[in-house]
Design a protein around this motif. Structure first.
Motif, mmCIF file in Angstrom:
data_model
loop_
_atom_site.group_PDB
_atom_site.id
_atom_site.type_symbol
_atom_site.label_atom_id
_atom_site.label_comp_id
_atom_site.label_asym_id
_atom_site.label_seq_id
_atom_site.Cartn_x
_atom_site.Cartn_y
_atom_site.Cartn_z
ATOM 1 N N UNK A 9 0.866 -1.180 0.000
ATOM 2 C CA UNK A 9 0.000 0.000 0.000
ATOM 3 C C UNK A 9 0.902 1.229 0.000
ATOM 4 N N UNK A 10 0.670 2.134 -0.932
ATOM 5 C CA UNK A 10 1.358 3.428 -0.913
ATOM 6 C C UNK A 10 2.640 3.514 -1.721
ATOM 7 N N UNK A 38 -12.817 -7.856 -8.392
ATOM 8 C CA UNK A 38 -13.378 -6.911 -7.422
ATOM 9 C C UNK A 38 -14.393 -7.608 -6.518
ATOM 10 N N UNK A 41 -13.002 -9.318 -3.305
ATOM 11 C CA UNK A 41 -12.294 -8.598 -2.233
ATOM 12 C C UNK A 41 -13.029 -8.751 -0.898
ATOM 13 N N UNK A 42 -14.337 -8.488 -0.900
ATOM 14 C CA UNK A 42 -15.085 -8.562 0.361
ATOM 15 C C UNK A 42 -15.078 -9.983 0.930
ATOM 16 N N UNK A 53 -9.876 -0.163 7.097
ATOM 17 C CA UNK A 53 -10.713 0.860 6.458
ATOM 18 C C UNK A 53 -10.154 1.227 5.084
ATOM 19 N N UNK A 54 -8.850 1.256 4.956
ATOM 20 C CA UNK A 54 -8.240 1.697 3.689
ATOM 21 C C UNK A 54 -8.399 0.643 2.594
ATOM 22 N N UNK A 55 -8.975 1.042 1.453
ATOM 23 C CA UNK A 55 -9.225 0.089 0.374
ATOM 24 C C UNK A 55 -7.961 -0.599 -0.148
ATOM 25 N N UNK A 56 -6.846 0.116 -0.201
ATOM 26 C CA UNK A 56 -5.628 -0.508 -0.721
ATOM 27 C C UNK A 56 -5.175 -1.667 0.187
ATOM 28 N N UNK A 57 -5.426 -1.528 1.482
ATOM 29 C CA UNK A 57 -5.078 -2.608 2.409
ATOM 30 C C UNK A 57 -6.036 -3.784 2.233
ATOM 31 N N UNK A 58 -7.282 -3.473 1.894
ATOM 32 C CA UNK A 58 -8.241 -4.558 1.596
ATOM 33 C C UNK A 58 -7.730 -5.349 0.387
ATOM 34 N N UNK A 82 3.614 1.872 4.153
ATOM 35 C CA UNK A 82 4.292 3.117 4.529
ATOM 36 C C UNK A 82 4.786 3.067 5.974
ATOM 37 N N UNK A 84 5.298 4.461 9.495
ATOM 38 C CA UNK A 84 4.461 5.284 10.387
ATOM 39 C C UNK A 84 2.957 5.108 10.159
ATOM 40 N N UNK A 87 -2.266 1.373 10.631
ATOM 41 C CA UNK A 87 -3.153 0.392 10.009
ATOM 42 C C UNK A 87 -2.362 -0.499 9.043
#
Lengths: 408, 144
Positions: A9-10, A38, A41-42, A53-58, A82, A84, A87
């Motif tokens: 992520x990031x 897609x 994912x859920x 909460x962050x979609x990229x982490x999902x 990232x 720091x 999550x």
């Protein structure tokens, strides 16, 4: 080509994606990104049980679940988020455990800043590729023939000569000019063994100067230190079977490697803050006016609890040291506090990124500092094993693995 | 007028703004510009170290680099916006920037500018969707 699945992520918004791909290309690997529908994912999030909460982490989680379910083919896994991001750190660590529990893929995790460059990842990527592509070589448990290993570290250069699974010569010196330091130590090790350069059937090089030395000496093996150190450590400790954790507190960076039957399957390599490195112990020794080789014995006589020293930064760490001495604390207490501080930070920063498996084998030059070994044991709640010649792990690993080329 | 849409990559909001005669400030064009740049330094999005440093205008150094890099992309869009549409609770498939912390900060930065702004909930039913479009239409027409 080795395929390394990237779960991250990031990276693209931190300007480091290109660096990751550059590092993988440099070691003959390719970063791949597991395809996920897609609609899946859920479902993956529900199966995994952690819903960030962050979609990229999902998406990271969904990709990991697809890897674990065998829906996507990869040889190794690189997990990065990232620096720091709380999550991100939670997901990164749990995914690393999940991948290890559900697959046989080697994993490395990384917490990056925008300043991360490809060369910081090279050693990690090289180790991942080696684990995948050189399984036969890594399975080697006995050294054969006459071989030498050279470990060109940031602080010291070590050389070992081995004959028929025995160390017959060893030497070390402070690292200066890379080639000169390597040749000097190798000559000394050969002299101790009563052998000549021309007697050597194979050479293995490792450490920061491995490429330069390997080219000059026509080494059969030029290998990053995560692999060589773990092989050297299990050989020296006679723990080639079963599980173990190798802890190497180096001059510039620290390595914690878990192994199964002598082959690494997870590792972490840190070096952001000098306060948690062997370099800090050197600075402390200078300030306490003792040789670093005597720091351990001094620390053994002290009590770290009397002093508050736990800075990640070596400069602030030395400030704590100066203040402590000014307040009338003994040099022994300060030495003990310095060892405890390094051990504590390694526990907090690095050992959280792997699952520590018994026994812990402590190696590298700092394992000769008894106070450091005591501090690690105190923090882990169990005394680590320090094998004989523990500072020569990289060189032993180089000599051992390079002998694998003698059998064709 | 230049309308900032949030989520900044929502195609539906982009389309609504354009249909009702305004210029949507979306991330698609910004990203396209970066990707098409011949002197691309950092594929795939060409967010460079300089961009991440520029993100310091919107978030401090202790904020993760991924957030600062994202803000370097759409922070300037917020700066040039003359009005905004914020959709709350949109699922990630509707449009998202990948990072929830960035979403929170983007919402805040828009609100802080005290622009003419409409805040709408993500519609869960067809009727809600119709009402949402009517509200957005009225808002956009009122800006003319």
């Amino acid at each position: 080509m080795i395929k390394i699945a990237q779960l991250s992520c990031g990276t693209e918004y931190s300007g480091v994606q290109y660096e990751i791909e550059k590092a993988s290309r440099a070691v003959g690997a390719k970063m791949v990104y597991p395809d996920v529908e897609a609609s899946q994912i859920d479902r993956s999030i529900r199966d995994f049980g952690f819903n960030p909460v962050s979609p990229q982490l999902k998406l990271m989680i969904a990709r990991a679940v697809h890897l674990a379910e065998g829906r996507y083919d990869a040889d190794a896994v690189f997990i990065a988020t990232c620096f720091r991001c709380a999550e991100g750190a939670l997901v990164r660590n749990e995914l690393r455990r999940y991948i290890q529990e559900h697959t046989d893929l080697p994993v490395v995790t990384y917490s990056f800043t925008e300043r991360m460059k490809a060369n910081q990842l090279l050693t990690r990527m090289e180790a991942l590729v080696t684990i995948v592509s050189r399984k036969e070589l890594l399975a080697r448990e006995r050294q054969i023939g006459i071989t030498a290993g050279i470990d060109s570290g940031s602080t010291t250069t070590k050389a070992v000569v081995m004959v028929d699974n025995k160390i017959v010569g060893k030497a070390w010196t402070g690292s200066g000019e890379v080639l000169e330091s390597a040749q000097t130590t190798l000559n000394e090790a050969l002299a101790e063994a009563g052998l000549k350069m021309s007697d050597l059937e194979a050479i293995g090089t490792t450490g920061y100067g491995r490429f330069t030395i390997g080219k000059q000496m026509n080494a059969k093996l030029v290998q990053e230190e995560l692999t060589t150190n773990s092989k050297g450590a299990v050989w020296l400790a006679d723990r080639q079977r079963g599980e173990a954790t190798i802890l190497d507190i180096g001059g510039m960076d620290n390595k914690a490697i878990t192994v199964r039957d002598g082959i690494p399957d997870n590792f972490t390599m840190g070096g952001i803050c000098a306060g948690a490195s062997g370099r800090f112990l050197e600075i402390v020794s200078r300030r306490l006016k003792v040789e670093v080789t005597e720091l351990g014995a001094l620390a053994d006589q002290g009590d770290w609890r009397k002093i508050n020293m736990n800075s990640y930064c070596s400069v602030f760490g030395i400030q704590d040291l100066v203040t402590s001495l000014a307040e009338g604390n003994t040099r022994a207490d300060v030495a003990a506090a310095a060892c405890h501080s390094v051990a504590e930070q390694i526990y907090e920063q690095q050992l959280q990124e792997i699952d520590v498996r018994d026994p812990v084998i402590q190696v590298g030059g700092t394992s000769l500092i008894s106070g450091m070994v005591y501090a690690v044991g105190e923090i882990l709640g169990k005394a680590p094993i320090v094998p004989p010649d523990s500072q020569f792990i990289g060189a032993v690993g180089g000599a051992l693995l390079s002998s694998g080329f003698l059998e064709g | 007028m230049k309308i900032f849409i949030d989520p900044p990559n929502s195609l539906i909001l982009f389309d609504l703004v354009e249909r009702f005669g305004h210029e949507p400030l979306s991330v698609m064009a910004t990203i396209q510009e970066r990707v098409d740049n011949l002197e691309i330094d950092m594929p795939p999005m060409n967010v460079t170290l300089t961009d991440v440093k520029n993100g310091l205008k919107y978030a401090g150094i202790e904020v993760p680099s991924g957030i600062r890099g994202r803000l370097a992309v759409w922070g300037p869009l917020i700066d040039q916006a003359e009005a905004a549409i914020i959709m709350e609770d949109a699922p990630y498939s509707f449009g998202c920037v990948g990072c929830h912390r960035t979403n929170l900060l983007v919402d805040f930065l828009v609100r802080k500018r005290k622009l003419p702004t409409i805040e709408i909930d993500y519609p869960r039913t067809e009727e809600d969707a119709r009402n949402m479009v009517i509200r957005v239409k009225e808002f956009l027409e009122g800006l003319k």
